[in-house]
Every structure is written in structure tokens, then in C-alpha cells.
Write a protein that holds these residues in place. Structure first.
Motif, PDB file in Angstrom:
ATOM      1  N   LYS A 179     -13.355 -16.076  -6.052  1.00 38.64           N
ATOM      2  CA  LYS A 179     -14.477 -16.217  -5.089  1.00 38.64           C
ATOM      3  C   LYS A 179     -14.461 -17.604  -4.462  1.00 38.64           C
ATOM      4  O   LYS A 179     -14.645 -17.769  -3.248  1.00 38.64           O
ATOM      5  CB  LYS A 179     -15.816 -16.002  -5.810  1.00 38.64           C
ATOM      6  CG  LYS A 179     -16.298 -14.571  -5.801  1.00 38.64           C
ATOM      7  CD  LYS A 179     -17.052 -14.250  -4.492  1.00 38.64           C
ATOM      8  CE  LYS A 179     -16.954 -12.786  -4.112  1.00 38.64           C
ATOM      9  NZ  LYS A 179     -17.449 -11.889  -5.168  1.00 38.64           N
ATOM     10  N   GLN A 234     -11.668 -17.806  -1.974  1.00 36.87           N
ATOM     11  CA  GLN A 234     -11.969 -17.029  -0.760  1.00 36.87           C
ATOM     12  C   GLN A 234     -12.984 -17.778   0.116  1.00 36.87           C
ATOM     13  O   GLN A 234     -12.814 -17.878   1.335  1.00 36.87           O
ATOM     14  CB  GLN A 234     -12.530 -15.654  -1.151  1.00 36.87           C
ATOM     15  CG  GLN A 234     -11.473 -14.694  -1.678  1.00 36.87           C
ATOM     16  CD  GLN A 234     -12.060 -13.416  -2.238  1.00 36.87           C
ATOM     17  OE1 GLN A 234     -13.068 -13.443  -2.954  1.00 36.87           O
ATOM     18  NE2 GLN A 234     -11.435 -12.288  -1.939  1.00 36.87           N
ATOM     19  N   HIS A 239       0.832  -1.206   0.000  1.00 30.98           N
ATOM     20  CA  HIS A 239       0.000   0.000   0.000  1.00 30.98           C
ATOM     21  C   HIS A 239       0.864   1.252   0.000  1.00 30.98           C
ATOM     22  O   HIS A 239       1.925   1.295   0.620  1.00 30.98           O
ATOM     23  CB  HIS A 239      -0.903  -0.004   1.253  1.00 30.98           C
ATOM     24  CG  HIS A 239      -1.695   1.258   1.410  1.00 30.98           C
ATOM     25  ND1 HIS A 239      -1.182   2.397   2.016  1.00 30.98           N
ATOM     26  CD2 HIS A 239      -2.936   1.576   1.013  1.00 30.98           C
ATOM     27  CE1 HIS A 239      -2.094   3.348   1.982  1.00 30.98           C
ATOM     28  NE2 HIS A 239      -3.169   2.876   1.380  1.00 30.98           N
ATOM     29  N   TYR A 282     -12.171 -19.449   3.732  1.00 31.07           N
ATOM     30  CA  TYR A 282     -12.931 -18.931   4.880  1.00 31.07           C
ATOM     31  C   TYR A 282     -13.615 -20.081   5.642  1.00 31.07           C
ATOM     32  O   TYR A 282     -13.582 -20.134   6.883  1.00 31.07           O
ATOM     33  CB  TYR A 282     -13.969 -17.905   4.409  1.00 31.07           C
ATOM     34  CG  TYR A 282     -14.670 -17.226   5.551  1.00 31.07           C
ATOM     35  CD1 TYR A 282     -14.011 -16.252   6.300  1.00 31.07           C
ATOM     36  CD2 TYR A 282     -15.965 -17.590   5.914  1.00 31.07           C
ATOM     37  CE1 TYR A 282     -14.630 -15.638   7.373  1.00 31.07           C
ATOM     38  CE2 TYR A 282     -16.593 -16.982   6.988  1.00 31.07           C
ATOM     39  CZ  TYR A 282     -15.925 -16.004   7.716  1.00 31.07           C
ATOM     40  OH  TYR A 282     -16.530 -15.414   8.778  1.00 31.07           O
ATOM     41  N   TRP A 287     -10.822 -14.438   5.675  1.00 30.43           N
ATOM     42  CA  TRP A 287     -11.247 -14.008   4.334  1.00 30.43           C
ATOM     43  C   TRP A 287     -10.047 -13.369   3.643  1.00 30.43           C
ATOM     44  O   TRP A 287      -9.499 -12.372   4.115  1.00 30.43           O
ATOM     45  CB  TRP A 287     -12.407 -13.014   4.430  1.00 30.43           C
ATOM     46  CG  TRP A 287     -12.945 -12.644   3.069  1.00 30.43           C
ATOM     47  CD1 TRP A 287     -12.666 -11.534   2.356  1.00 30.43           C
ATOM     48  CD2 TRP A 287     -13.843 -13.425   2.264  1.00 30.43           C
ATOM     49  NE1 TRP A 287     -13.335 -11.557   1.146  1.00 30.43           N
ATOM     50  CE2 TRP A 287     -14.063 -12.710   1.065  1.00 30.43           C
ATOM     51  CE3 TRP A 287     -14.479 -14.669   2.423  1.00 30.43           C
ATOM     52  CZ2 TRP A 287     -14.900 -13.181   0.044  1.00 30.43           C
ATOM     53  CZ3 TRP A 287     -15.305 -15.138   1.403  1.00 30.43           C
ATOM     54  CH2 TRP A 287     -15.512 -14.406   0.237  1.00 30.43           C
ATOM     55  N   LEU A 288      -9.599 -13.968   2.556  1.00 33.19           N
ATOM     56  CA  LEU A 288      -8.425 -13.453   1.847  1.00 33.19           C
ATOM     57  C   LEU A 288      -8.799 -12.214   1.038  1.00 33.19           C
ATOM     58  O   LEU A 288      -9.780 -12.219   0.288  1.00 33.19           O
ATOM     59  CB  LEU A 288      -7.859 -14.532   0.916  1.00 33.19           C
ATOM     60  CG  LEU A 288      -7.271 -15.771   1.593  1.00 33.19           C
ATOM     61  CD1 LEU A 288      -6.846 -16.796   0.549  1.00 33.19           C
ATOM     62  CD2 LEU A 288      -6.087 -15.391   2.481  1.00 33.19           C
ATOM     63  N   GLU A 289      -7.956 -11.202   1.192  1.00 36.84           N
ATOM     64  CA  GLU A 289      -8.210  -9.951   0.473  1.00 36.84           C
ATOM     65  C   GLU A 289      -7.384  -9.935  -0.818  1.00 36.84           C
ATOM     66  O   GLU A 289      -6.212 -10.318  -0.815  1.00 36.84           O
ATOM     67  CB  GLU A 289      -7.766  -8.785   1.365  1.00 36.84           C
ATOM     68  CG  GLU A 289      -8.309  -7.449   0.945  1.00 36.84           C
ATOM     69  CD  GLU A 289      -7.623  -6.319   1.722  1.00 36.84           C
ATOM     70  OE1 GLU A 289      -7.423  -5.264   1.136  1.00 36.84           O
ATOM     71  OE2 GLU A 289      -7.274  -6.533   2.906  1.00 36.84           O
ATOM     72  N   CYS A 290      -8.010  -9.504  -1.902  1.00 33.38           N
ATOM     73  CA  CYS A 290      -7.334  -9.493  -3.206  1.00 33.38           C
ATOM     74  C   CYS A 290      -6.233  -8.437  -3.271  1.00 33.38           C
ATOM     75  O   CYS A 290      -6.412  -7.324  -2.803  1.00 33.38           O
ATOM     76  CB  CYS A 290      -8.327  -9.159  -4.309  1.00 33.38           C
ATOM     77  SG  CYS A 290      -8.855 -10.599  -5.174  1.00 33.38           S
ATOM     78  N   GLU A 291      -5.120  -8.822  -3.883  1.00 35.05           N
ATOM     79  CA  GLU A 291      -4.047  -7.842  -4.119  1.00 35.05           C
ATOM     80  C   GLU A 291      -4.177  -7.273  -5.538  1.00 35.05           C
ATOM     81  O   GLU A 291      -3.855  -6.116  -5.793  1.00 35.05           O
ATOM     82  CB  GLU A 291      -2.698  -8.545  -3.938  1.00 35.05           C
ATOM     83  CG  GLU A 291      -1.516  -7.614  -4.098  1.00 35.05           C
ATOM     84  CD  GLU A 291      -0.174  -8.326  -3.929  1.00 35.05           C
ATOM     85  OE1 GLU A 291      -0.007  -9.062  -2.934  1.00 35.05           O
ATOM     86  OE2 GLU A 291       0.683  -8.147  -4.800  1.00 35.05           O
ATOM     87  N   PHE A 337      -3.607 -12.834  -3.625  1.00 39.65           N
ATOM     88  CA  PHE A 337      -4.158 -12.362  -2.348  1.00 39.65           C
ATOM     89  C   PHE A 337      -3.070 -11.736  -1.469  1.00 39.65           C
ATOM     90  O   PHE A 337      -1.907 -12.151  -1.517  1.00 39.65           O
ATOM     91  CB  PHE A 337      -4.800 -13.529  -1.589  1.00 39.65           C
ATOM     92  CG  PHE A 337      -5.862 -14.223  -2.393  1.00 39.65           C
ATOM     93  CD1 PHE A 337      -7.116 -13.653  -2.528  1.00 39.65           C
ATOM     94  CD2 PHE A 337      -5.594 -15.433  -3.032  1.00 39.65           C
ATOM     95  CE1 PHE A 337      -8.102 -14.287  -3.284  1.00 39.65           C
ATOM     96  CE2 PHE A 337      -6.566 -16.069  -3.788  1.00 39.65           C
ATOM     97  CZ  PHE A 337      -7.818 -15.497  -3.908  1.00 39.65           C
ATOM     98  N   LYS A 338      -3.499 -10.779  -0.656  1.00 35.87           N
ATOM     99  CA  LYS A 338      -2.564 -10.196   0.313  1.00 35.87           C
ATOM    100  C   LYS A 338      -2.293 -11.202   1.428  1.00 35.87           C
ATOM    101  O   LYS A 338      -3.132 -12.075   1.697  1.00 35.87           O
ATOM    102  CB  LYS A 338      -3.176  -8.932   0.923  1.00 35.87           C
ATOM    103  CG  LYS A 338      -3.249  -7.786  -0.062  1.00 35.87           C
ATOM    104  CD  LYS A 338      -3.680  -6.513   0.632  1.00 35.87           C
ATOM    105  CE  LYS A 338      -3.756  -5.390  -0.367  1.00 35.87           C
ATOM    106  NZ  LYS A 338      -4.245  -4.144   0.175  1.00 35.87           N
ATOM    107  N   PRO A 363      -2.499 -12.484   4.888  1.00 34.63           N
ATOM    108  CA  PRO A 363      -3.334 -12.141   6.057  1.00 34.63           C
ATOM    109  C   PRO A 363      -2.464 -12.055   7.314  1.00 34.63           C
ATOM    110  O   PRO A 363      -1.383 -12.652   7.344  1.00 34.63           O
ATOM    111  CB  PRO A 363      -4.312 -13.316   6.143  1.00 34.63           C
ATOM    112  CG  PRO A 363      -3.628 -14.440   5.455  1.00 34.63           C
ATOM    113  CD  PRO A 363      -2.633 -13.880   4.472  1.00 34.63           C
TER     114      PRO A 363
END
Ligand SMILES: Cc1cc2nc3c(=O)[nH]c(=O)nc-3n(C[C@H](O)[C@H](O)[C@H](O)COP(=O)(O)OP(=O)(O)OC[C@H]3O[C@@H](n4cnc5c(N)ncnc54)[C@H](O)[C@@H]3O)c2cc1C
Length: 307
Positions: free
Chosen positions: A279, A282, A177, A286, A292-296, A228-229, A231
Motif C-alpha cells: 500500500k 502504491q 494473464h 501514485y 497506480w501500480l497493480e499487484c501481480e 507489481f505488473k 504499467p
């Protein structure tokens, strides 16, 4: 239609190189995406500024693409001006251990230049297939190094079309970021603080890191790297592997069997296949881990606009 026609005329008058209805696939590492109404290759600051001003004048969306290694472009393509910065790629200035470069230069080309000039500090980035600008946006990092360790200053175009400067402290760097993650402006030039090194040692470090990549990552396939970022307190690839998802596929979009964090395009995956697989991963992760994996990677739809 009228606005595209108008934009074409204005771009021609301003001598901005462009092509129409051009597939975006070859400009992305995922090799996914439809056609851009207008694909602009900017070589100069004037061409970048003119492209944006023409897009605004014609009420068209516009978007900036570095090396396209962290984006997923829609099958429908892009409805406005897709501005490529890969030719905005010169070394602007070098003063001792400081170097200032244009944002479209690839990290690989910059690392090669550093090797030639015996400057150390960027070895971590030699295998990241992005541009300098894209690297700053994402605070790209690997093997213990991040852009935030070496970037000292950024010149960028603000939404009003004015050139501004931000010092390192104002760049809001964090894990994958920076302040530019919210499209605060178009990065034009970046200054790096490096240090004098020995060519042999720099070369050996780069070769070692590239070997580690070749061993671990599915580099023979189209991908956007880790989707994914990471976690907190875990690794996306570990969670995906533990959920038994390696080899799982939707159409030609597949979870790599070599590195679970990489979702690859086996051949002709569509953006829809890719998003469906994201999806699925994720949801399954989960269900197994409660995380919950966040998208990079960044999704671009036909009307996504910059700023
Ligand atoms: C095989 C592989 C391995 C990878 N390994 C790593 C890794 O180890 N570490 C890591 O961090 N990443 C990795 N990545 C992801 C990717 O290479 C990085 O995120 C890289 O920094 C993206 O740069 P880019 O120029 O390709 O950006 P793009 O994909 O072109 O763009 C990404 C975003 O940045 C914006 N952008 C690009 N240039 C500018 C600019 N000049 N001004 C403003 N906004 C801009 C775009 O609009 C977009 O929103 C990998 C990818 C692949 C395919």
C-alpha cells in the motif's frame, strides 16, 4: 471442527496423503503464511479429484498451490484444504518436438529435461521459480519469451469435475494473464511446441539468462519476484526507484535495494507487514507519478476458495 474431522476421515478412506495444522511458509517463496487446516499432497489425478470432492462435501474451502512463488498467504493460514500439486509432475508424452507434462512440474525441471533432450524454446523460463500450471495461469514470461509462445494445449478440470481441453487460441493469453487467472479450472497437463536445438547453445542461453537474474535480482532473499505488473509505457521498478522507496521497510518486509520491483522478506515479515508495504509503495508511486501500480501476486486469505 466437525467438518475438518469428517474431511480427515474421508481423505484417509480415499488414501489421499495429507497433514493437519501444517505451516504454509515452506511452501511459498516469500516464506510467509500461517497454517493450513488440511495440507494435501496430490500425486495422481484421482487424488486431486477426491480432494476437491471431499472439500465440497464437507463445505470446506479449497485452493491449489503450484510452486508457491506468486502468492501471499495470510497469517491466519488457510481454513480448508490446501492442495499441493508439486508431486503431480511427470512428463506424460513426447512426440518429436511436442511434449506434454503434468502441471506440478517446475519450469526448472522441465527446462533441465529440455536441455537433456535437445529441445529449444523454453530457455526464457529456466529461472522462473514456478510450476508449469502456475506459469500458464500467469502467462509467465521473461527476457522476451512468454508461456503463450510455446503452449499449444491445456487439459484442465472444470468446476463440475470434468476434464476439458483448451487449445492455445482459447487460452486468452495476455500480459501476466490467461483464462485461468479467473480460476476457470485446475490445470492438469500442458502441451508445449518446442523445436530441435543444440545442447551447447541451449545450455549457453540458460546460463546467460540465469547470470542476468543473479546480477539484477535479490535471489538470496525470500520474495515473490516482481510484486507489481508492468504499467503501460513504464516499469514498476523504475517508478518505485524514482519515488525513493528502495530500502523502505515495514517490519521485515522491505523494498529491495538491488531491484526496486522486488519486495523481500528479510527474515520474519508477516503478511500484514507485506500488505502495508505494498500500500505504501502504491500510494507513494501514485503521488509521484500519477500511476497506480497493480499487484501481480495473489493474496490468499483463510477462506479464499478456488473456482
Ligand atoms: C525470484 C523470483 C523471480 C521471478 N521471476 C519471474 C519472471 O521472470 N517472470 C514471471 O512471469 N514471473 C516470475 N516470478 C513469479 C512466479 O514465479 C510466476 O508467476 C510463476 O508462474 C508462478 O507459478 P507457481 O507455480 O509458483 O504459482 P503459485 O504461486 O503456486 O500460484 C499462483 C496462482 O496460480 C494458481 N495455480 C497454480 N497452479 C495451478 C494449476 N495447476 N491450475 C490452476 N491454477 C493454478 C494458484 O492457485 C494461484 O492462484 C518470479 C518469482 C520469484 C520468487
Amino acid at each position: 471442527m466437525k467438518t475438518i474431522k469428517q474431511a480427515k476421515r474421508l481423505l484417509r478412506d480415499a488414501k489421499v496423503p495429507f497433514s493437519c495444522n501444517c505451516s504454509l511458509k515452506p511452501y511459498t517463496s516469500l516464506h510467509i503464511g500461517g497454517k493450513a487446516a488440511l495440507l494435501i499432497e496430490a500425486y495422481t489425478l484421482k487424488q486431486i479429484k477426491d480432494s476437491i470432492s471431499i472439500a465440497k462435501q464437507c463445505a470446506l474451502p479449497y485452493y491449489i498451490l503450484g510452486n508457491g512463488s506468486n502468492v501471499l498467504i495470510d497469517e491466519e493460514g488457510y481454513a480448508g484444504c490446501m492442495i499441493l500439486l508439486r508431486n503431480y509432475n511427470r512428463i506424460v508424452q513426447r512426440e518429436e518436438e511436442r511434449v506434454r507434462v503434468q502441471s506440478g512440474m517446475t519450469l526448472k525441471a522441465l527446462c533441465d529435461w529440455c536441455l537433456d533432450h535437445e529441445l529449444s524454446g523454453l530457455e526464457f523460463a529456466c529461472g522462473i521459480p514456478g510450476s508449469v500450471g502456475g506459469g500458464v495461469v500467469m502467462n509467465a514470461g521473461a527476457y522476451g519469451g512468454e508461456m503463450k509462445d510455446v503452449v499449444t494445449r491445456v487439459w484442465y478440470l472444470d468446476p463440475q469435475g470434468e476434464i476439458q481441453i483448451k487449445e492455445r487460441e482459447a487460452l486468452d493469453f495476455a500480459y501476466r494473464h490467461s483464462c485461468f487467472s479467473h480460476q476457470e479450472g485446475i490445470i492438469l497437463e500442458v502441451e508445449f511446441q518446442l523445436h530441435k536445438g543444440k545442447q551447447q547453445e541451449i545450455k549457453a542461453k540458460m546460463e546467460e539468462l540465469n547470470e542476468r537474474r543473479r546480477y539484477k535480482q535479490p535471489l538470496a532473499h525470500y520474495s515473490a519476484g516482481s510484486v507489481f505488473k508492468r504499467p503501460p509505457n513504464s516499469y514498476a521498478s523504475l517508478l518505485i526507484a524514482q519515488a525513493g522507496l528502495q530500502g523502505k521497510h515495514v517490519g521485515d518486509a522491505c523494498v529491495s535495494t538491488k531491484h526496486a520491483g522486488f519486495l523481500i522478506n528479510l527474515h520474519e515479515a508477516s503478511a500484514y507487514d507485506f500488505l502495508t508495504l505494498i500500500k505504501l509503495v502504491q500510494t507513494a508511486v501514485y503521488a509521484k507519478s500519477g500511476i497506480w501500480l497493480e499487484c501481480e501476486i495473489i493474496q490468499i486469505t483463510p477462506n479464499t476458495t478456488f473456482g
